[in-house]
Design a protein around this motif. Structure first.
Motif, short mmCIF file in Angstrom:
data_model
loop_
_atom_site.label_atom_id
_atom_site.label_comp_id
_atom_site.label_asym_id
_atom_site.label_seq_id
_atom_site.Cartn_x
_atom_site.Cartn_y
_atom_site.Cartn_z
N SER A 256 0.84 -1.19 0.00
CA SER A 256 0.00 0.00 0.00
C SER A 256 0.87 1.25 0.00
CB SER A 256 -0.94 0.02 1.21
OG SER A 256 -0.21 0.14 2.42
N LEU A 257 0.31 2.32 -0.51
CA LEU A 257 0.94 3.63 -0.51
C LEU A 257 -0.10 4.61 0.00
CD1 LEU A 257 3.59 5.13 -1.44
CD2 LEU A 257 2.37 5.62 -3.58
N VAL A 258 0.26 5.42 1.01
CA VAL A 258 -0.69 6.32 1.64
C VAL A 258 -0.12 7.73 1.69
CG1 VAL A 258 -2.01 6.84 3.74
CG2 VAL A 258 -1.61 4.45 3.07
N LYS A 259 -0.94 8.69 1.31
CA LYS A 259 -0.58 10.11 1.45
C LYS A 259 -1.84 10.85 1.93
CE LYS A 259 1.13 14.28 1.04
NZ LYS A 259 1.16 15.01 -0.23
N GLY A 260 -1.78 11.37 3.18
CA GLY A 260 -2.95 12.03 3.72
C GLY A 260 -4.12 11.08 3.80
N GLY A 261 -5.25 11.47 3.22
CA GLY A 261 -6.44 10.63 3.26
C GLY A 261 -6.58 9.68 2.09
N LEU A 262 -5.59 9.65 1.18
CA LEU A 262 -5.65 8.79 0.00
C LEU A 262 -4.78 7.55 0.18
CD1 LEU A 262 -6.62 8.28 -2.90
CD2 LEU A 262 -4.68 9.64 -3.70
N THR A 263 -5.39 6.39 0.00
CA THR A 263 -4.68 5.12 0.07
C THR A 263 -4.74 4.41 -1.27
OG1 THR A 263 -5.17 4.81 2.42
CG2 THR A 263 -4.62 2.83 1.16
N MET A 264 -3.61 3.93 -1.74
CA MET A 264 -3.55 3.06 -2.90
C MET A 264 -3.09 1.69 -2.44
SD MET A 264 -1.34 3.27 -6.45
CE MET A 264 0.17 2.52 -5.79
N ARG A 265 -3.92 0.68 -2.71
CA ARG A 265 -3.56 -0.70 -2.38
C ARG A 265 -3.12 -1.42 -3.65
NH1 ARG A 265 -7.63 0.48 1.26
NH2 ARG A 265 -9.21 0.27 -0.38
N VAL A 266 -2.07 -2.21 -3.52
CA VAL A 266 -1.57 -3.03 -4.62
C VAL A 266 -1.95 -4.47 -4.35
CG1 VAL A 266 0.45 -3.68 -5.98
CG2 VAL A 266 0.40 -1.45 -4.82
N LEU A 267 -2.59 -5.10 -5.33
CA LEU A 267 -2.97 -6.51 -5.22
C LEU A 267 -2.34 -7.26 -6.39
CD1 LEU A 267 -5.80 -4.60 -4.80
CD2 LEU A 267 -6.44 -6.72 -3.65
N SER A 268 -1.92 -8.50 -6.16
CA SER A 268 -1.28 -9.24 -7.24
C SER A 268 -1.29 -10.74 -6.95
CB SER A 268 0.17 -8.77 -7.43
OG SER A 268 0.78 -9.41 -8.54
N ASP A 269 -1.16 -11.53 -8.01
CA ASP A 269 -0.97 -12.97 -7.85
C ASP A 269 0.48 -13.37 -8.11
OD1 ASP A 269 -0.72 -12.77 -10.62
OD2 ASP A 269 -2.59 -13.80 -11.06
N MET A 270 1.36 -12.39 -8.29
CA MET A 270 2.77 -12.69 -8.56
C MET A 270 3.54 -12.99 -7.26
SD MET A 270 3.13 -12.74 -11.79
CE MET A 270 4.86 -12.54 -12.22
N PRO A 271 4.64 -13.74 -7.36
CA PRO A 271 5.37 -14.12 -6.15
C PRO A 271 6.31 -13.05 -5.61
CG PRO A 271 6.38 -15.16 -8.05
CD PRO A 271 5.14 -14.48 -8.55
N ASP A 272 6.69 -12.08 -6.45
CA ASP A 272 7.68 -11.09 -6.06
C ASP A 272 7.26 -9.71 -6.56
OD1 ASP A 272 10.52 -12.57 -5.21
OD2 ASP A 272 9.22 -13.81 -6.46
N MET A 273 7.92 -8.69 -6.00
CA MET A 273 7.65 -7.33 -6.43
C MET A 273 8.89 -6.47 -6.21
SD MET A 273 4.61 -4.72 -5.25
CE MET A 273 5.29 -4.51 -3.60
N HIS A 274 9.29 -5.76 -7.25
CA HIS A 274 10.42 -4.86 -7.15
C HIS A 274 9.91 -3.48 -6.75
CE1 HIS A 274 14.74 -4.81 -8.02
NE2 HIS A 274 14.60 -3.53 -8.32
N VAL A 275 10.49 -2.93 -5.70
CA VAL A 275 10.13 -1.59 -5.25
C VAL A 275 11.27 -0.65 -5.63
CG1 VAL A 275 9.55 -0.12 -3.28
CG2 VAL A 275 8.76 -2.50 -3.34
N TYR A 276 10.95 0.35 -6.43
CA TYR A 276 11.96 1.25 -6.99
C TYR A 276 11.54 2.69 -6.76
CZ TYR A 276 14.58 3.75 -10.64
OH TYR A 276 15.36 4.64 -11.33
N THR A 277 12.40 3.45 -6.08
CA THR A 277 12.05 4.82 -5.71
C THR A 277 12.59 5.85 -6.71
OG1 THR A 277 13.92 4.73 -4.15
CG2 THR A 277 11.70 4.42 -3.25
#
Length: 339
Positions: A256-277
């Motif tokens: 999930s990513l949250v800023k103030g009152g807005l939340t974005m949820r990430v859903l997936s059936d994949m085994p891995d996830m790359h997080v890149y800033t």
């Protein structure tokens, strides 16, 4: 079902944009790279992804932005793998490794629009046998679909010969509106381990348990606080650029990513996830003249473990003939009323 001209490619072909919309979201996709160009969240009155007004921004300014990545997302070490006793040599485009499909991956292809309705758009790409050195003819479809406040991205692939396949979408997310930034953003990822990077940015087979480290995102953390930490792994990449080994199986919430009152949820059936800033992001002019700078956004690239084609201990990314592989990743938004 709006659509329009998105500009001219360097080879003279025309690209187009296609729009889908419901009462919560308005999404714009291009046939160039099957790219997610815009994700407008109506309740929050902001675009959650970075993008460009014309296709030349994707060709000339920021490669991969918002695009579908293939055949294999992330890096294949030394640009080489062995499959069924045969060695395959690929184009090395990143410090001796093959990154995001090679010299011209799926992000740089003009896809064919197969279906466009008010709330779905499906694009198709046929990658011939030998494309970028990979075996087998691979047929890929990607469907962007809206359901309430959720955008789902579903891929389907089939091949004529065994081949590695690990597709992802490379959208850059910021919930800061017109001026992208990660200030005030909280991130959470449901993963107990990450893959460690080698000095050239390729994910090693060895994993690190996140417990007690800056990489522990099982409870929400401020992104800017993470980026200000000193850790040898952060220094290799200039920030987060790491594969998270996701907990659970099947289609489930993974981040999930949250800023103030807005939340974005990430859903997936994949085994891995790359997080890149967005450590290497640098574009003078993005959408509406906005400048994109390092650490102004974050990517959630669901995938198979990087370089798994060379590591039998990892979940296999090999697709065999006679099978249609289907995977889905979705982004869901929730805007709280602000007092």
């Amino acid at each position: 079902m709006n659509k329009g001209n998105f500009g001219t490619l360097q080879d003279g072909r025309s690209a187009q944009w296609l729009e889908i919309e419901n009462d919560k979201l308005r999404v714009r996709v291009s046939d160039y790279g099957a790219t997610l160009v815009s994700l407008w969240v109506k309740d929050a009155q902001l675009d959650a992804v970075l993008g460009f007004d014309q296709v030349d921004g994707y060709q000339q300014s920021v490669k991969y932005m918002g695009a579908m990545i293939g055949r294999v997302a992330n890096r294949i070490k030394d640009g080489q793998f062995t499959l069924d006793g045969q060695v395959y040599t690929l184009y090395r485009n990143d410090k001796g490794n093959t990154l995001h499909g090679g010299q011209e991956g799926f992000d740089a292809k003009l896809w064919t629009v197969r279906e466009h309705t008010s709330q779905t758009v499906t694009l198709e790409l046929v990658s011939p046998a030998g494309d970028e050195g990979f075996p087998g003819e691979l047929t890929v479809t990607v469907t962007y679909a809206l359901a309430g406040s959720r955008l789902s991205i579903t891929t389907r692939t089939r091949t004529t010969a065994a081949t590695p396949v690990s597709l992802t979408n490379h959208a850059y997310f910021s919930l800061n509106g017109q001026h992208p930034s990660l200030d005030g953003h909280w991130i959470q990822v449901d993963a107990d381990e990450i893959g460690l990077l080698d000095p050239n940015g390729c994910t090693r087979p060895e994993t690190l348990e996140v417990e007690g480290t800056v990489f522990d995102l099982r409870q929400p953390k401020r992104l800017t606080e993470i980026l200000n930490q000193h850790h040898s792994q952060l220094e290799i990449a200039g920030g987060l650029d790491h594969n998270y080994v996701l907990n659970g199986v099947g289609f489930r919430p993974v981040a999930s990513l949250v800023k103030g009152g807005l939340t974005m949820r990430v859903l997936s059936d994949m085994p891995d996830m790359h997080v890149y800033t967005a450590n290497f992001l640098n574009s003078e002019v993005g959408r509406n003249g906005t400048r994109y700078t390092p650490h102004c956004a974050v990517c959630f690239e669901t995938q198979y473990y990087p370089n798994s084609v060379n590591d039998p201990s990892k979940i296999s990314c090999i697709l065999n003939p006679g099978i249609t592989a289907e995977h889905c990743t979705a982004f869901e938004f929730d805007q709280e009323d602000q007092a």
